[in-house]
Design a protein around this motif. Structure first.
Motif, mmCIF file in Angstrom:
data_model
loop_
_atom_site.group_PDB
_atom_site.id
_atom_site.type_symbol
_atom_site.label_atom_id
_atom_site.label_comp_id
_atom_site.label_asym_id
_atom_site.label_seq_id
_atom_site.Cartn_x
_atom_site.Cartn_y
_atom_site.Cartn_z
ATOM 1 N N GLU A 160 2.471 14.060 2.217
ATOM 2 C CA GLU A 160 1.363 13.792 2.357
ATOM 3 C C GLU A 160 -0.258 14.828 2.684
ATOM 4 O O GLU A 160 -1.297 15.283 1.900
ATOM 5 N N ARG A 164 -3.193 16.881 0.460
ATOM 6 C CA ARG A 164 -4.436 16.259 0.575
ATOM 7 C C ARG A 164 -4.621 18.327 0.507
ATOM 8 O O ARG A 164 -6.326 18.249 0.850
ATOM 9 N N GLU A 243 -0.669 13.533 -6.569
ATOM 10 C CA GLU A 243 -1.929 12.913 -5.544
ATOM 11 C C GLU A 243 -1.927 11.921 -5.886
ATOM 12 O O GLU A 243 -2.409 10.543 -4.770
ATOM 13 N N GLU A 244 -2.177 11.526 -6.868
ATOM 14 C CA GLU A 244 -2.173 9.273 -7.421
ATOM 15 C C GLU A 244 -0.989 8.677 -6.715
ATOM 16 O O GLU A 244 -1.420 7.123 -6.067
ATOM 17 N N HIS A 245 -0.023 9.454 -6.224
ATOM 18 C CA HIS A 245 1.010 8.430 -5.434
ATOM 19 C C HIS A 245 0.436 8.487 -4.029
ATOM 20 O O HIS A 245 0.830 7.420 -3.348
ATOM 21 N N LEU A 246 -0.905 9.396 -2.782
ATOM 22 C CA LEU A 246 -1.646 9.097 -2.051
ATOM 23 C C LEU A 246 -2.160 6.962 -2.354
ATOM 24 O O LEU A 246 -2.442 6.880 -1.004
ATOM 25 N N GLY A 247 -2.126 6.472 -3.403
ATOM 26 C CA GLY A 247 -2.667 5.502 -3.075
ATOM 27 C C GLY A 247 -1.444 4.121 -2.977
ATOM 28 O O GLY A 247 -2.021 3.011 -2.997
ATOM 29 N N LEU A 248 -0.227 4.438 -2.856
ATOM 30 C CA LEU A 248 0.769 4.035 -2.272
ATOM 31 C C LEU A 248 0.467 3.058 -0.798
ATOM 32 O O LEU A 248 1.031 2.392 -0.145
ATOM 33 N N PRO A 251 -5.168 2.937 3.964
ATOM 34 C CA PRO A 251 -5.831 3.735 4.177
ATOM 35 C C PRO A 251 -6.019 4.545 5.694
ATOM 36 O O PRO A 251 -5.505 4.003 6.343
ATOM 37 N N ARG A 252 -6.297 5.437 5.445
ATOM 38 C CA ARG A 252 -6.488 6.498 6.514
ATOM 39 C C ARG A 252 -6.619 5.619 7.887
ATOM 40 O O ARG A 252 -8.096 5.492 7.733
#
Length: 265
Positions: A160, A164, A243-248, A251-252
């Protein structure tokens, strides 16, 4: 290349100890391994007097495996270690029952309660986003990762910071990965040793990294430092985590530790 990896009972668990390593049997397509109390040809020994000398057999087949139950009276259970209580039952006398799970625990009834051993199928194939049905023989991805698995969440959390901000060279430690994933329902009981286990599984079974002496010479002095660095490097270089895998990830700011000791790397 092996189809399945069997972790023998009573051996050290991947990622759970600083010393020792699990004793493994690697099976390729067509290879077999008998399990039972012991005897000629039995490779997976379950030391309980309530288990037959030759209780059953595993057979590697393609990217999955089959289980045969040689008992005439009791069923065996195969648990999905990545599922929510999912399992299948292999009836007495059943031969060649296919097992679709990537992470499995085989459970046999025994005098001491149960006897178990684990089976991993790291070469499970998954359809790529750009695969075209009917376009001829499918290409098997050299890194067969299941984006619905817990080990994939660990890999995304590891990558991650660099996803980012590519200039960020820092990688999260094991405790930070635990903290990052704990808000997810599937990771509420995640522990440091479980994350270490997934890191080892990714490094040695899924991405098949050759670390050499790096694992003992990591700059941060950590046992998993070199593995985490190499995993992130390979995953990002070959686009295994994007980057789309960050949706897994949750929320930060949602992460919260219940045990202050978990914050260490």
């Amino acid at each position: 290349m092996e189809t399945i990896i069997v972790q023998l009972p009573g051996t050290a668990q991947w990622g759970e100890g600083e010393t020792g390593s699990p004793e493994l049997i690697h099976l390729g397509p067509g290879d077999i391994a008998d399990f039972g109390r012991g005897g000629a040809g039995v490779r997976i020994v379950l030391t309980d007097p309530g288990i037959s000398r030759r209780a059953g057999q595993l057979e590697a087949a393609g990217d999955y495996w089959r289980l045969s139950n040689f008992s005439r009276s009791v069923s065996y259970v195969v648990e999905n270690l990545e599922g929510a209580g999912e399992y299948l039952t292999v009836a007495p006398g059943r031969l060649g029952a296919p097992v679709p799970f990537e992470f499995s625990r085989v459970v046999l009834p025994a005098l001491s309660g149960t006897a178990t051993f684990k089976v991993f199928a790291p070469q499970h194939a998954y359809l790529g986003e750009q695969s075209v049905p009917g376009g001829g023989e499918q290409t098997v991805h050299p890194f067969a990762l299941d984006p619905t698995s817990k080990y994939f969440l660990v890999l995304v959390a590891l990558c991650e910071p660099r996803l980012r901000d590519p200039s960020d060279s820092a990688l999260p430690g094991v405790g930070q990965i635990v903290e990052r994933l704990r808000p997810l329902e599937s990771c509420r009981d995640l522990t440091r040793s479980a994350v270490n286990y997934h890191i080892d599984y990714l490094a040695f079974a899924k991405l098949r990294l050759d670390l050499g002496d790096e694992a003992t010479t990591a700059a941060d002095g950590g046992r998993t430092g070199a593995k985490r660095t190499r995993l992130a490097s390979v995953a990002l270089r070959f686009g295994l985590v994007r980057e789309e895998h960050l949706g897994l990830l949750p929320p930060r700011g949602a992460a919260r530790l219940t045990d202050p000791q978990e914050a260490g790397a």
